[in-house]
Design an enzyme around this catalytic site. Structure first.
Site, PDB file in Angstrom:
ATOM      1  N   HIS A 179       3.358  12.047  -4.637  1.00 39.89           N
ATOM      2  CA  HIS A 179       3.717  11.226  -3.472  1.00 39.89           C
ATOM      3  C   HIS A 179       4.310   9.903  -3.966  1.00 39.89           C
ATOM      4  O   HIS A 179       3.596   8.994  -4.350  1.00 39.89           O
ATOM      5  CB  HIS A 179       2.476  10.970  -2.616  1.00 39.89           C
ATOM      6  CG  HIS A 179       2.781  10.472  -1.231  1.00 39.89           C
ATOM      7  ND1 HIS A 179       3.987   9.893  -0.881  1.00 39.89           N
ATOM      8  CD2 HIS A 179       2.028  10.466  -0.094  1.00 39.89           C
ATOM      9  CE1 HIS A 179       3.961   9.553   0.401  1.00 39.89           C
ATOM     10  NE2 HIS A 179       2.784   9.895   0.896  1.00 39.89           N
ATOM     11  N   HIS A 182       7.073   6.178   1.117  1.00 40.27           N
ATOM     12  CA  HIS A 182       6.423   5.524   2.260  1.00 40.27           C
ATOM     13  C   HIS A 182       5.631   4.275   1.921  1.00 40.27           C
ATOM     14  O   HIS A 182       4.742   3.870   2.667  1.00 40.27           O
ATOM     15  CB  HIS A 182       5.518   6.518   2.995  1.00 40.27           C
ATOM     16  CG  HIS A 182       6.210   7.769   3.376  1.00 40.27           C
ATOM     17  ND1 HIS A 182       5.556   8.930   3.738  1.00 40.27           N
ATOM     18  CD2 HIS A 182       7.537   8.092   3.431  1.00 40.27           C
ATOM     19  CE1 HIS A 182       6.430   9.880   4.000  1.00 40.27           C
ATOM     20  NE2 HIS A 182       7.655   9.391   3.818  1.00 40.27           N
ATOM     21  N   TYR A 184       3.630   3.717  -0.779  1.00 42.19           N
ATOM     22  CA  TYR A 184       2.418   3.875  -1.574  1.00 42.19           C
ATOM     23  C   TYR A 184       2.712   3.554  -3.045  1.00 42.19           C
ATOM     24  O   TYR A 184       3.793   3.081  -3.370  1.00 42.19           O
ATOM     25  CB  TYR A 184       1.831   5.272  -1.355  1.00 42.19           C
ATOM     26  CG  TYR A 184       1.408   5.473   0.084  1.00 42.19           C
ATOM     27  CD1 TYR A 184       0.377   4.717   0.635  1.00 42.19           C
ATOM     28  CD2 TYR A 184       2.074   6.381   0.914  1.00 42.19           C
ATOM     29  CE1 TYR A 184       0.008   4.874   1.972  1.00 42.19           C
ATOM     30  CE2 TYR A 184       1.707   6.537   2.246  1.00 42.19           C
ATOM     31  CZ  TYR A 184       0.677   5.772   2.769  1.00 42.19           C
ATOM     32  OH  TYR A 184       0.318   5.907   4.085  1.00 42.19           O
TER      33      TYR A 184
END
Length: 375
Positions: A179, A182, A184
């Site tokens: 990930h 977004h 993070y």
């Protein structure tokens, strides 16, 4: 004589093509997008999570990307109900999820996650862990609680991602997704708005990519050569829709090239609306540009099958249905390779089966009440 392919046949023809992602052959082009659900008390996915993913695999989803799951670093998350990808009990639960999806005919990868400076002090699962990030700066530009990562912190997080990836292969998953989107942790390094470091990990786009590239390389070294490594990234952040890593294709290429070289097999380019062009002068969206610049397979995502913003959808708003003819056009032109479906699959586990069979009259509009259950 011109023969027009019926929409149902066309959807099946375009979406049902198998695709090779490194050593994994996925039976079709439909991906379940990762969506945080918070139904794993103690970070352990249970039988309800097994059923949740297996049901969608049985209904024709070719590749499932799990909800974000925390890597083994105390600062990685801030919920005791979001699953973790470390710990004996947690990994045993995930092994059952993978087994269930395989039994249903699907493939599955976990999304490995560290939230970085999004973390709030005192939250579970490890209340004493500080928020950490490239410069100790939150997405809104404030310093607040938390701190800049030390060399030891960088090494610890790199190791946590590598160990989680190795565990994924060991317990039967088909690949991993990192990930990097977004706002993070990985994205906090990629974005100039949160990365103000003056060492080798900050500065120009290539330097800001260094940490994510080192994680990719460590993951690549921890798994078999044919084990797919997917990276999800985005321009936008969870509280800043206008944020951009790259203003031009050239800037985007500077970011993506080191990541591809480090071992990314597939890029998952997250946008809020897949149909919007990314740069002026071209109709290509972010996934289209990513494929053009790297040559790697790409996954597009963003309000597929629905007309409405997905952030608002997760804040309680419903969304009406939207056709996917334009999506099929782009897939047919090979602008990108796969499509990730989020809320539409959350609402309707049978979405893939209905689309592939031309049963579009049976599709259901999104109702935010779907968030309240794990069905």
């Amino acid at each position: 004589m011109t023969v027009t392919t019926p929409p149902a046949s066309r959807a099946a023809e375009i979406l049902s093509r198998p695709i090779a992602l490194n050593g994994l052959t996925v039976p079709n082009r439909i991906v379940m997008a990762p969506m945080t659900r918070q139904f794993s008390p103690g970070g352990v996915p249970g039988e309800d999570v097994v059923s949740y993913y297996s049901r969608r695999a049985a209904a024709g989803v070719g590749l499932i990307v799990t909800e974000g799951t925390y890597v083994g670093h105390d600062s990685a998350g801030q919920s005791s109900r979001i699953p973790r990808f470390h710990g004996e009990e947690q990994l045993a639960g995930w092994a059952k999820v993978a087994e269930g999806v395989h039994a249903a005919g699907g493939a599955i990868v976990p999304q490995l996650w560290h939230i970085g400076m999004v973390r709030k002090q005192g939250q579970p699962p490890f209340a004493d862990a500080p928020a950490v990030g490239p410069s100790g700066i939150r997405l809104d530009g404030t310093e607040g609680e938390g701190r800049a990562m030390t060399r030891q912190d960088l090494d610890d997080v790199i190791r946590a991602f590598a160990e989680a990836a190795a565990a994924a292969e060991r317990i039967g998953f088909d690949g991993v997704e990192l990930h990097g989107a977004h706002g993070y942790l990985l994205d906090q390094f990629l974005w100039a708005g949160t990365n103000r470091r003056t060492d080798a990990y900050g500065g120009d786009p290539v330097a800001r990519t260094k940490f994510a590239a080192e994680i990719v390389a460590a993951v690549r070294a921890a798994v078999s050569p044919e084990f797919p490594v997917i990276l999800r990234y985005s321009q936008w952040k969870s509280d800043n829709y206008d944020a951009r890593l790259a203003e031009t294709p050239e800037e985007l290429e500077a970011i993506l090239t080191p990541l591809a070289a480090a071992g990314v097999d597939v890029f998952h380019a997250s946008t809020r609306r897949y149909w919007l062009p990314e740069f002026e002068g071209s109709d290509l969206n972010l996934a289209g540009w990513t494929k053009k610049l790297t040559g790697r397979p790409t996954i597009t995502v963003g309000s597929v099958g629905l007309d409405g913003d997905f952030i608002k959808g997760f804040q309680g708003e419903g969304s009406p249905l939207k056709g996917i003819d334009d999506l099929l056009d782009s897939l047919e032109r090979d602008e990108y390779d796969m499509v990730a479906v989020g809320r539409a699959l959350l609402q309707d586990p049978e979405w893939a089966a209905k689309v592939l069979a031309g049963r579009t009259d049976e599709l259901k509009a999104y109702d935010a009440a779907a968030l309240k259950t794990l069905s």
